[in-house]
Design a protein around this motif. Structure first.
Motif, PDB file in Angstrom:
ATOM      1  N   ILE A 169     -59.492   1.538  55.683  1.00  0.00           N
ATOM      2  CA  ILE A 169     -60.129   2.237  56.809  1.00  0.00           C
ATOM      3  C   ILE A 169     -59.670   3.690  56.849  1.00  0.00           C
ATOM      4  O   ILE A 169     -60.471   4.619  57.060  1.00  0.00           O
ATOM      5  N   GLY A 170     -58.373   3.899  56.617  1.00  0.00           N
ATOM      6  CA  GLY A 170     -57.844   5.263  56.591  1.00  0.00           C
ATOM      7  C   GLY A 170     -58.388   6.068  55.426  1.00  0.00           C
ATOM      8  O   GLY A 170     -58.689   7.270  55.565  1.00  0.00           O
ATOM      9  N   LEU A 171     -58.537   5.438  54.283  1.00  0.00           N
ATOM     10  CA  LEU A 171     -59.094   6.102  53.095  1.00  0.00           C
ATOM     11  C   LEU A 171     -60.515   6.580  53.379  1.00  0.00           C
ATOM     12  O   LEU A 171     -60.880   7.721  53.061  1.00  0.00           O
ATOM     13  N   ALA A 172     -61.314   5.702  53.986  1.00  0.00           N
ATOM     14  CA  ALA A 172     -62.694   6.070  54.308  1.00  0.00           C
ATOM     15  C   ALA A 172     -62.748   7.222  55.301  1.00  0.00           C
ATOM     16  O   ALA A 172     -63.583   8.130  55.181  1.00  0.00           O
ATOM     17  N   LYS A 173     -61.835   7.199  56.270  1.00  0.00           N
ATOM     18  CA  LYS A 173     -61.793   8.276  57.269  1.00  0.00           C
ATOM     19  C   LYS A 173     -61.445   9.610  56.617  1.00  0.00           C
ATOM     20  O   LYS A 173     -62.069  10.638  56.905  1.00  0.00           O
ATOM     21  N   ASN A 174     -60.472   9.593  55.715  1.00  0.00           N
ATOM     22  CA  ASN A 174     -60.066  10.834  55.028  1.00  0.00           C
ATOM     23  C   ASN A 174     -61.183  11.389  54.162  1.00  0.00           C
ATOM     24  O   ASN A 174     -61.336  12.611  54.030  1.00  0.00           O
ATOM     25  N   LEU A 175     -61.961  10.492  53.549  1.00  0.00           N
ATOM     26  CA  LEU A 175     -63.045  10.933  52.671  1.00  0.00           C
ATOM     27  C   LEU A 175     -64.358  11.133  53.422  1.00  0.00           C
ATOM     28  O   LEU A 175     -65.357  11.538  52.825  1.00  0.00           O
ATOM     29  N   GLU A 176     -64.329  10.820  54.714  1.00  0.00           N
ATOM     30  CA  GLU A 176     -65.499  10.984  55.585  1.00  0.00           C
ATOM     31  C   GLU A 176     -66.698  10.189  55.057  1.00  0.00           C
ATOM     32  O   GLU A 176     -67.806  10.701  54.885  1.00  0.00           O
ATOM     33  N   ILE A 177     -66.442   8.915  54.796  1.00  0.00           N
ATOM     34  CA  ILE A 177     -67.498   8.012  54.342  1.00  0.00           C
ATOM     35  C   ILE A 177     -67.473   6.745  55.205  1.00  0.00           C
ATOM     36  O   ILE A 177     -66.434   6.402  55.781  1.00  0.00           O
ATOM     37  N   PRO A 178     -68.603   6.030  55.330  1.00  0.00           N
ATOM     38  CA  PRO A 178     -68.637   4.805  56.134  1.00  0.00           C
ATOM     39  C   PRO A 178     -67.753   3.719  55.525  1.00  0.00           C
ATOM     40  O   PRO A 178     -67.495   3.705  54.316  1.00  0.00           O
ATOM     41  N   VAL A 179     -67.302   2.810  56.378  1.00  0.00           N
ATOM     42  CA  VAL A 179     -66.484   1.697  55.908  1.00  0.00           C
ATOM     43  C   VAL A 179     -66.854   0.433  56.675  1.00  0.00           C
ATOM     44  O   VAL A 179     -67.134   0.480  57.882  1.00  0.00           O
ATOM     45  N   PHE A 180     -66.888  -0.683  55.972  1.00  0.00           N
ATOM     46  CA  PHE A 180     -67.103  -1.997  56.567  1.00  0.00           C
ATOM     47  C   PHE A 180     -65.856  -2.832  56.285  1.00  0.00           C
ATOM     48  O   PHE A 180     -65.384  -2.875  55.143  1.00  0.00           O
ATOM     49  N   ALA A 181     -65.331  -3.482  57.303  1.00  0.00           N
ATOM     50  CA  ALA A 181     -64.160  -4.335  57.119  1.00  0.00           C
ATOM     51  C   ALA A 181     -64.398  -5.642  57.859  1.00  0.00           C
ATOM     52  O   ALA A 181     -64.878  -5.644  58.996  1.00  0.00           O
ATOM     53  N   GLU A 182     -64.076  -6.736  57.219  1.00  0.00           N
ATOM     54  CA  GLU A 182     -64.282  -8.059  57.809  1.00  0.00           C
ATOM     55  C   GLU A 182     -63.060  -8.927  57.546  1.00  0.00           C
ATOM     56  O   GLU A 182     -62.510  -8.923  56.438  1.00  0.00           O
ATOM     57  N   THR A 183     -62.645  -9.675  58.571  1.00  0.00           N
ATOM     58  CA  THR A 183     -61.511 -10.590  58.445  1.00  0.00           C
ATOM     59  C   THR A 183     -62.025 -12.020  58.359  1.00  0.00           C
ATOM     60  O   THR A 183     -62.868 -12.433  59.165  1.00  0.00           O
ATOM     61  N   PHE A 184     -61.528 -12.764  57.383  1.00  0.00           N
ATOM     62  CA  PHE A 184     -61.964 -14.141  57.166  1.00  0.00           C
ATOM     63  C   PHE A 184     -60.786 -15.098  57.325  1.00  0.00           C
ATOM     64  O   PHE A 184     -59.649 -14.773  56.938  1.00  0.00           O
ATOM     65  N   ASP A 185     -61.073 -16.285  57.849  1.00  0.00           N
ATOM     66  CA  ASP A 185     -60.097 -17.376  57.837  1.00  0.00           C
ATOM     67  C   ASP A 185     -60.362 -18.180  56.570  1.00  0.00           C
ATOM     68  O   ASP A 185     -61.043 -19.211  56.593  1.00  0.00           O
ATOM     69  N   THR A 186     -59.858 -17.699  55.474  1.00  0.00           N
ATOM     70  CA  THR A 186     -60.199 -18.243  54.158  1.00  0.00           C
ATOM     71  C   THR A 186     -59.736 -19.685  53.989  1.00  0.00           C
ATOM     72  O   THR A 186     -60.470 -20.521  53.442  1.00  0.00           O
ATOM     73  N   LYS A 187     -58.538 -19.985  54.446  1.00  0.00           N
ATOM     74  CA  LYS A 187     -58.013 -21.345  54.281  1.00  0.00           C
ATOM     75  C   LYS A 187     -58.837 -22.354  55.078  1.00  0.00           C
ATOM     76  O   LYS A 187     -59.081 -23.476  54.617  1.00  0.00           O
ATOM     77  N   LYS A 188     -59.262 -21.970  56.268  1.00  0.00           N
ATOM     78  CA  LYS A 188     -60.095 -22.850  57.087  1.00  0.00           C
ATOM     79  C   LYS A 188     -61.432 -23.085  56.406  1.00  0.00           C
ATOM     80  O   LYS A 188     -61.935 -24.219  56.349  1.00  0.00           O
ATOM     81  N   PHE A 189     -62.024 -22.016  55.883  1.00  0.00           N
ATOM     82  CA  PHE A 189     -63.308 -22.129  55.184  1.00  0.00           C
ATOM     83  C   PHE A 189     -63.180 -23.042  53.962  1.00  0.00           C
ATOM     84  O   PHE A 189     -64.058 -23.873  53.695  1.00  0.00           O
ATOM     85  N   ALA A 190     -62.092 -22.881  53.217  1.00  0.00           N
ATOM     86  CA  ALA A 190     -61.868 -23.708  52.029  1.00  0.00           C
ATOM     87  C   ALA A 190     -61.738 -25.180  52.405  1.00  0.00           C
ATOM     88  O   ALA A 190     -62.293 -26.065  51.733  1.00  0.00           O
ATOM     89  N   LYS A 191     -61.028 -25.441  53.490  1.00  0.00           N
ATOM     90  CA  LYS A 191     -60.837 -26.824  53.937  1.00  0.00           C
ATOM     91  C   LYS A 191     -62.146 -27.439  54.416  1.00  0.00           C
ATOM     92  O   LYS A 191     -62.469 -28.578  54.070  1.00  0.00           O
TER      93      LYS A 191
END
Length: 434
Positions: free
Chosen positions: A67-89
C-alpha cells in the motif's frame, strides 16, 4: 536492465501499449522490480496484493508495504485479506491450492470489475528452471519441459527471460526496498528444496546453467512447434476425411521420409498395437485388414481406409466398479483426504454424487456436459472445437459416466456437477494411467 527490459516489452508484448495493467505484487523482490520497471516505462498500472493471513504480523506488514509502495508511486492499489486456512478446510484442499484459487479468482474479479486488460506476474528465469525440474521429476513429455509460458490469455510474464541475479542487481543499483517472505526459506515444498538446496549446487558446477537452459528451452519449443506443424502438413497432404472414415493416400505417404513413423503418428490414437502389420498394409493386396479394438484399417487399391468398427461387432460400454478398471483404459479410484493439485490425468470428485458402477465409453455426437468452472451445458463437439483438439485425437477420447451423466471427459475436463464442495462428505481421487 532497464534498456533490456524495454526492448523485451517492445519486441514480445507490443500489445500492452495503451492498456490498463494490473500487477500481482507480493511486496517481494521480483514484483517490486517489475512495478518500478513498468512505472519507468510510463504504463498505466495498478497493484493487487493478497494477504493470505498465514504469517501473522509478517503478512500484515507485507500488505502495508505494498500500500505504501503504491502511494509513493501514485498508482492505484487493491488489497484483500483472506482466511486461507478456513477456505482450505471448507473446500477440502491444501493450503497452497487454496491460496492459488483465492488469488486468481480475485485477480479475475478485479480485471473484470475495474476493466483492466492484463494481469502481470513477476515470474522469472529461475522460476522457469525450477518448474522444468519439477515437471522432469514427475515425468513429462516435451510439452512439460517447455516451461512457463510468457503469456497465457490475460496473464503476462514480462520478466521471464531475466534471472533472479539480474533482478537483484537492478534493485540494489536503484536502492529499492522490498519484503522477504520467511516461508520461502522452508523446505516443505519441492520448489523450495530445489531453490535452496539443489539448484545453487547445480549452478556452482556450471555457472552458465541459466544461459544454457534458456537456449535449451528455445530449442525444445522450436522442436515442439516443428513437429506439430509438420504433422499438420502431412495430414493435409495424405489424409482425406469422409463422413465415416479417413482415407490415407499410400503413394503420397510412401514418398515422404520416415514413412512408418508418420503412419504411427497418424494412427496411434486409434488403438492399433500390431505396427508391423499396419506398415505391411502399404504393400499388401487389396482387401487386407488390420484391426484395433475400435477400428479397422483396410487396404483398398491405393488407399488405406480407416473406419470405426460397427456397434454390432464392438461393445463400446464398460462397467467401472468402485476400485476402477484396467481395461479398456487404466482408471484407479481411491479415497482422498483433501484435494491436491489437479492434472490432466486425475480429478477429485464428491463421492456422494456418484452411483456405482460407473460407465466408460467413447464420446458420441450429441453428447454434452457442464465443463468444470463454467456455468451451463456445452456440447462436446463445441468443447473439442474450442479446445482445438484435432480430429485424430477425438477418436481416442473416453468418457466416464454416472447415471448417463458425464463425470469426466478423460484427459481434458471434468464435469462441474461432480466437483467437491464444502458440504462433500467424502472425496474420491480418480487417476487415468495412460
Amino acid at each position: 536492465m532497464h534498456t533490456t527490459f524495454k526492448k523485451n516489452i517492445e519486441a514480445n508484448f507490443p500489445f500492452l501499449s495503451e492498456k490498463k495493467l494490473l500487477i500481482a505484487c507480493s511486496g517481494g523482490l521480483d514484483s517490486v522490480v517489475l512495478t518500478y520497471l513498468m512505472k519507468e516505462l510510463n504504463y498505466e498500472i495498478a497493484l493487487a496484493h493478497c494477504n493470505f493471513s498465514l504469517r501473522g504480523k509478517e503478512s500484515d506488514g507485507d500488505e502495508m508495504f505494498v500500500i505504501g509502495l503504491a502511494k509513493n508511486l501514485e498508482i492505484p492499489v487493491f488489497a484483500e485479506t483472506f482466511d486461507t486456512k478456513k477456505f482450505a478446510k471448507e473446500h477440502k484442499i491444501s493450503t497452497q491450492m487454496a491460496a492459488r484459487e483465492l488469488r486468481y479468482n480475485w485477480f479475475s474479479e478485479i480485471l473484470k470489475d475495474f476493466k483492466y486488460d492484463f494481469l502481470l506476474t513477476a515470474h522469472h528465469l529461475d522460476d522457469d528452471l525450477e518448474t522444468f525440474f519439477i515437471n522432469l521429476s514427475r515425468g513429462t513429455g516435451l510439452n512439460g519441459l517447455t516451461g512457463i509460458p510468457k503469456e497465457n490469455n490475460k496473464i503476462i510474464r514480462p520478466l521471464l527471460k531475466f534471472s533472479r541475479e539480474e533482478i537483484l542487481k537492478y534493485a540494489e543499483e536503484n536502492n529499492l526496498k522490498w519484503r522477504e517472505d520467511s516461508s520461502n526459506q522452508k523446505t516443505d515444498y519441492l520448489r523450495n528444496t530445489l531453490r535452496l538446496e539443489v539448484l545453487p549446487k547445480f549452478k556452482k558446477v556450471n555457472d552458465s546453467v541459466l544461459k544454457n537452459f534458456q537456449k535449451t528451452q528455445q530449442n525444445l519449443k522450436a522442436s515442439q512447434n516443428l513437429i506439430e506443424d509438420y504433422l499438420a502438413l502431412v495430414y493435409n497432404l495424405v489424409v482425406t476425411e469422409a463422413a465415416d472414415s479417413y482415407k490415407i493416400n499410400i503413394q503420397k505417404i510412401k514418398d515422404l521420409p520416415h514413412t512408418e513413423a508418420l503412419l504411427y503418428e497418424l494412427l496411434n490414437s486409434f488403438g492399433f498395437t500390431e505396427w508391423d502389420d499396419v506398415s505391411q498394409l502399404l504393400d499388401a493386396q487389396t482387401g487386407k485388414k488390420v484391426f484395433s479394438k475400435t477400428h479397422q484399417l483396410l487396404k483398398n487399391r491405393d488407399e488405406l481406409i480407416l473406419t470405426e468398427i460397427s456397434k454390432e461387432n464392438f461393445s463400446e460400454e464398460f462397467s467401472v466398479p468402485k476400485e476402477g478398471v484396467v481395461f479398456p483404459i487404466n482408471l484407479k479410484i481411491e479415497s482422498a483426504e483433501y484435494i491436491g493439485e489437479t492434472e490432466k490425468n486425475l480429478i477429485y470428485v464428491a463421492s456422494e454424487k456418484l452411483n456405482f458402477p460407473l460407465k466408460l465409453r467413447k464420446w458420441e455426437r450429441g453428447d454434452s456436459f457442464h465443463p468444470f468452472g463454467m456455468k451451463g451445458k456445452k456440447k462436446l463437439s463445441k468443447f473439442f472445437k474450442d479446445e482445438k483438439i484435432p480430429l485424430t485425437e477425438k477418436e481416442k477420447i473416453w468418457l466416464l459416466l454416472s447415471d448417463e451423466k458425464i463425470v469426466w471427459v478423460i484427459g481434458h475436463r471434468m464435469d462441474d456437477r461432480f466437483k467437491v464442495t464444502k458440504d462433500s462428505k467424502k472425496i474420491l481421487k480418480i487417476t487415468w494411467n495412460d
